[in-house]
Design a protein around this motif. Structure first.
Motif, PDB file in Angstrom:
ATOM      1  N   LYS A   1       0.658  19.042  28.959  1.00 25.95           N
ATOM      2  CA  LYS A   1      -0.700  18.508  29.053  1.00 25.95           C
ATOM      3  C   LYS A   1      -0.734  16.984  28.921  1.00 25.95           C
ATOM      4  O   LYS A   1      -1.560  16.313  29.548  1.00 25.95           O
ATOM      5  N   ALA A   2       0.153  16.440  28.093  1.00 28.12           N
ATOM      6  CA  ALA A   2       0.202  14.981  27.924  1.00 28.12           C
ATOM      7  C   ALA A   2       0.491  14.294  29.252  1.00 28.12           C
ATOM      8  O   ALA A   2      -0.074  13.236  29.562  1.00 28.12           O
ATOM      9  N   ASP A   3       1.348  14.903  30.063  1.00 29.41           N
ATOM     10  CA  ASP A   3       1.671  14.352  31.378  1.00 29.41           C
ATOM     11  C   ASP A   3       0.450  14.387  32.297  1.00 29.41           C
ATOM     12  O   ASP A   3       0.150  13.407  32.999  1.00 29.41           O
ATOM     13  N   PHE A   4      -0.258  15.514  32.294  1.00 29.80           N
ATOM     14  CA  PHE A   4      -1.470  15.630  33.105  1.00 29.80           C
ATOM     15  C   PHE A   4      -2.503  14.587  32.672  1.00 29.80           C
ATOM     16  O   PHE A   4      -3.086  13.886  33.496  1.00 29.80           O
ATOM     17  N   GLU A   5      -2.740  14.499  31.378  1.00 31.55           N
ATOM     18  CA  GLU A   5      -3.745  13.575  30.860  1.00 31.55           C
ATOM     19  C   GLU A   5      -3.396  12.124  31.200  1.00 31.55           C
ATOM     20  O   GLU A   5      -4.266  11.341  31.583  1.00 31.55           O
ATOM     21  N   LYS A   6      -2.120  11.767  31.086  1.00 32.63           N
ATOM     22  CA  LYS A   6      -1.671  10.404  31.387  1.00 32.63           C
ATOM     23  C   LYS A   6      -1.957  10.056  32.851  1.00 32.63           C
ATOM     24  O   LYS A   6      -2.461   8.973  33.171  1.00 32.63           O
ATOM     25  N   ASN A   7      -1.646  10.977  33.739  1.00 31.33           N
ATOM     26  CA  ASN A   7      -1.886  10.747  35.163  1.00 31.33           C
ATOM     27  C   ASN A   7      -3.371  10.621  35.491  1.00 31.33           C
ATOM     28  O   ASN A   7      -3.762   9.796  36.321  1.00 31.33           O
ATOM     29  N   VAL A   8      -4.191  11.465  34.857  1.00 30.88           N
ATOM     30  CA  VAL A   8      -5.635  11.389  35.083  1.00 30.88           C
ATOM     31  C   VAL A   8      -6.177  10.024  34.668  1.00 30.88           C
ATOM     32  O   VAL A   8      -6.934   9.375  35.409  1.00 30.88           O
ATOM     33  N   LYS A   9      -5.801   9.569  33.497  1.00 30.27           N
ATOM     34  CA  LYS A   9      -6.295   8.278  33.001  1.00 30.27           C
ATOM     35  C   LYS A   9      -5.864   7.120  33.895  1.00 30.27           C
ATOM     36  O   LYS A   9      -6.621   6.174  34.124  1.00 30.27           O
ATOM     37  N   GLU A  10      -4.642   7.201  34.416  1.00 29.24           N
ATOM     38  CA  GLU A  10      -4.116   6.106  35.238  1.00 29.24           C
ATOM     39  C   GLU A  10      -4.657   6.137  36.668  1.00 29.24           C
ATOM     40  O   GLU A  10      -4.963   5.088  37.245  1.00 29.24           O
ATOM     41  N   LYS A  11      -4.795   7.339  37.240  1.00 26.24           N
ATOM     42  CA  LYS A  11      -5.122   7.443  38.665  1.00 26.24           C
ATOM     43  C   LYS A  11      -6.568   7.848  38.946  1.00 26.24           C
ATOM     44  O   LYS A  11      -7.036   7.712  40.082  1.00 26.24           O
ATOM     45  N   SER A  12      -7.249   8.370  37.931  1.00 27.02           N
ATOM     46  CA  SER A  12      -8.672   8.736  38.087  1.00 27.02           C
ATOM     47  C   SER A  12      -9.463   8.207  36.891  1.00 27.02           C
ATOM     48  O   SER A  12     -10.048   8.993  36.135  1.00 27.02           O
ATOM     49  N   PRO A  13      -9.474   6.884  36.675  1.00 28.55           N
ATOM     50  CA  PRO A  13     -10.143   6.331  35.490  1.00 28.55           C
ATOM     51  C   PRO A  13     -11.619   6.696  35.448  1.00 28.55           C
ATOM     52  O   PRO A  13     -12.283   6.779  36.484  1.00 28.55           O
TER      53      PRO A  13
ATOM     54  N   LEU B   1     -12.656  17.109  40.463  1.00 29.50           N
ATOM     55  CA  LEU B   1     -11.652  16.621  41.399  1.00 29.50           C
ATOM     56  C   LEU B   1     -10.659  15.670  40.742  1.00 29.50           C
ATOM     57  O   LEU B   1      -9.581  15.411  41.286  1.00 29.50           O
ATOM     58  N   ALA B   2     -11.003  15.144  39.572  1.00 26.37           N
ATOM     59  CA  ALA B   2     -10.200  14.088  38.946  1.00 26.37           C
ATOM     60  C   ALA B   2      -8.756  14.503  38.697  1.00 26.37           C
ATOM     61  O   ALA B   2      -7.822  13.779  39.059  1.00 26.37           O
ATOM     62  N   MET B   3      -8.540  15.663  38.081  1.00 26.20           N
ATOM     63  CA  MET B   3      -7.174  16.081  37.772  1.00 26.20           C
ATOM     64  C   MET B   3      -6.380  16.418  39.031  1.00 26.20           C
ATOM     65  O   MET B   3      -5.278  15.878  39.234  1.00 26.20           O
ATOM     66  N   PRO B   4      -6.878  17.290  39.919  1.00 26.50           N
ATOM     67  CA  PRO B   4      -6.077  17.627  41.108  1.00 26.50           C
ATOM     68  C   PRO B   4      -5.718  16.405  41.953  1.00 26.50           C
ATOM     69  O   PRO B   4      -4.585  16.290  42.430  1.00 26.50           O
ATOM     70  N   ARG B   5      -6.656  15.507  42.131  1.00 22.41           N
ATOM     71  CA  ARG B   5      -6.377  14.339  42.969  1.00 22.41           C
ATOM     72  C   ARG B   5      -5.422  13.370  42.287  1.00 22.41           C
ATOM     73  O   ARG B   5      -4.594  12.742  42.948  1.00 22.41           O
ATOM     74  N   ALA B   6      -5.526  13.261  40.955  1.00 24.25           N
ATOM     75  CA  ALA B   6      -4.586  12.412  40.219  1.00 24.25           C
ATOM     76  C   ALA B   6      -3.165  12.942  40.358  1.00 24.25           C
ATOM     77  O   ALA B   6      -2.197  12.166  40.328  1.00 24.25           O
ATOM     78  N   CYS B   7      -3.047  14.254  40.540  1.00 26.00           N
ATOM     79  CA  CYS B   7      -1.724  14.877  40.668  1.00 26.00           C
ATOM     80  C   CYS B   7      -1.271  15.003  42.119  1.00 26.00           C
ATOM     81  O   CYS B   7      -0.190  15.556  42.390  1.00 26.00           O
ATOM     82  N   GLY B   8      -2.088  14.529  43.054  1.00 25.90           N
ATOM     83  CA  GLY B   8      -1.681  14.523  44.458  1.00 25.90           C
ATOM     84  C   GLY B   8      -1.958  15.792  45.216  1.00 25.90           C
ATOM     85  O   GLY B   8      -1.427  15.999  46.324  1.00 25.90           O
ATOM     86  N   ALA B   9      -2.790  16.685  44.690  1.00 27.42           N
ATOM     87  CA  ALA B   9      -3.148  17.908  45.417  1.00 27.42           C
ATOM     88  C   ALA B   9      -4.070  17.575  46.585  1.00 27.42           C
ATOM     89  O   ALA B   9      -4.813  16.591  46.548  1.00 27.42           O
ATOM     90  N   ASN B  10      -4.014  18.386  47.626  1.00 27.31           N
ATOM     91  CA  ASN B  10      -4.936  18.269  48.751  1.00 27.31           C
ATOM     92  C   ASN B  10      -6.116  19.195  48.477  1.00 27.31           C
ATOM     93  O   ASN B  10      -5.992  20.417  48.619  1.00 27.31           O
ATOM     94  N   THR B  11      -7.230  18.631  48.050  1.00 28.07           N
ATOM     95  CA  THR B  11      -8.356  19.455  47.590  1.00 28.07           C
ATOM     96  C   THR B  11      -9.253  19.890  48.744  1.00 28.07           C
ATOM     97  O   THR B  11      -9.429  19.171  49.723  1.00 28.07           O
ATOM     98  N   ALA B  12      -9.826  21.099  48.577  1.00 29.76           N
ATOM     99  CA  ALA B  12     -10.739  21.661  49.576  1.00 29.76           C
ATOM    100  C   ALA B  12     -11.922  22.306  48.867  1.00 29.76           C
ATOM    101  O   ALA B  12     -11.728  23.169  48.007  1.00 29.76           O
ATOM    102  N   PRO B  13     -13.162  21.908  49.218  1.00 31.30           N
ATOM    103  CA  PRO B  13     -14.358  22.449  48.539  1.00 31.30           C
ATOM    104  C   PRO B  13     -14.854  23.742  49.163  1.00 31.30           C
ATOM    105  O   PRO B  13     -15.956  23.817  49.705  1.00 31.30           O
TER     106      PRO B  13
END
Length: 323
Positions: free
Chosen positions: A293-305, A176-188
């Motif tokens: 990918k650098a953008d994705f990784e940056k957001n994950v680290k900042e918003k889903s530590p 869930l870390a990447m999708p939520r860091a990017c603001g996606a509405n996740t569904a299991p």
């Protein structure tokens, strides 16, 4: 005298044969994957190979496709003694020992080669030992499962492109870390229902390895494959505490050698399949997109530590340093 000697010899042979037969130990090996997948075919190979190398002392029956239960059931079965060996992800191992889940944290592995190097490293041995101490169960080998990418019906090149997108993601914290860091509405949504959910618009996107995208025909109901490569996924071959403790040192080495070899064989098959699929999907008319990918990784680290998931920065740093 000769008759007596012959009779004694025959009796000894019968006794030896009887002893060999009674000495055979039957084991169960369970997993959730289909019979056509390398995680099954190479497990069957390993079961046969262990039987050969132990002169038939172990007979291992491999049960595919959740025949012995779902992945959670299989992990519980190790403790209950209903299964001896399983193939399972580190997300389940992390329920027993949280730090090992760091291996699912997005972008921790650069590529499959980095993952395989990690399995031979000191930090792997440390995490596997921590899991064994906590659960009692022994991780004998690690198999590359595939690199997870994102499919959708829109172009995705940066993390922001997932903002507000309804996305199916397994209910696993690290997934869930990447999708939520990017603001996606996740569904299991249950895996078996993902195709229909994509088809009818219940969700607009999902993430899985290319091999799974092809096998489950998600490319039929999605226009774009974004090569986010956010998780280099893997599976552990795990032996139950009671079974591992029952093995002699010699048999432990045989089991380990064979399971490592089976993992290498399965990994090679997965890598070969993946290498061909990008072009296969392009040939089908799908839009295959290279992302930032650098953008994705940056957001994950900042918003889903990683600390929020119970992972250790020192373990992350040690894994990243593996060459």
């Amino acid at each position: 005298m000769m008759k007596a000697t012959w009779a004694l010899g025959a009796l000894a042979a019968v006794t030896l044969m009887s002893g060999t037969a009674t000495a055979q130990t039957k084991l169960t090996w369970g997993h959730v994957y289909e019979v056509t997948e390398p995680f099954h075919t190479e497990s069957v190979w390993a079961a046969d190979e262990i039987k050969k190398r132990t002169d038939g002392r172990y007979e291992i029956a491999v049960f595919p496709a959740s025949q012995l239960g779902k992945e959670a059931d299989l992990n519980q079965g190790l403790t209950l003694g209903t299964v001896d060996i399983i193939i399972s992800g580190s997300s389940f191992a992390s329920r027993e020992y949280a730090p090992i889940g760091v291996t699912y944290y997005p972008y921790i592995f650069r590529n499959p080669e980095h993952l395989l190097a990690y399995t031979k490293s000191d930090v792997f041995r440390k995490l596997a030992a921590g899991y064994e101490e906590e659960s009692g169960h022994h991780i004998a080998a690690v198999t590359y499962y595939g690199t997870r990418h994102t499919t959708a019906n829109k172009d995705i090149k940066t993390c922001a492109d997932l903002q507000g997108v309804k996305m199916r993601v397994p209910d696993v914290p690290a997934y869930l870390a990447m999708p939520r860091a990017c603001g996606a509405n996740t569904a299991p949504i249950a895996f078996a229902e993902v195709y229909l959910a994509l088809q009818n618009g219940t969700v607009e996107a999902q993430e899985n390895p290319l091999t799974t995208i092809e096998a489950k025909k998600f490319d039929e109901v999605q226009k774009t494959i974004a090569l986010t490569g956010h998780i280099v996924d893997h599976l552990n071959t795990v032996i139950s505490q009671s079974r591992w403790a029952s093995l002699s040192d010699e048999d432990k080495q045989i089991f380990t050698d064979v399971m490592l070899e089976a993992a290498e064989r399965a990994t090679k098959i997965v890598q070969e399949r993946e290498a061909k699929l990008v072009q296969t999907f392009k040939d089908k008319g799908l839009n295959v997109v290279e992302v930032d990918k650098a953008d994705f990784e940056k957001n994950v680290k900042e918003k889903s530590p990683l600390e929020t998931y119970g992972y250790n920065q020192a373990d992350y740093d040690a894994i990243r340093a593996v060459q």
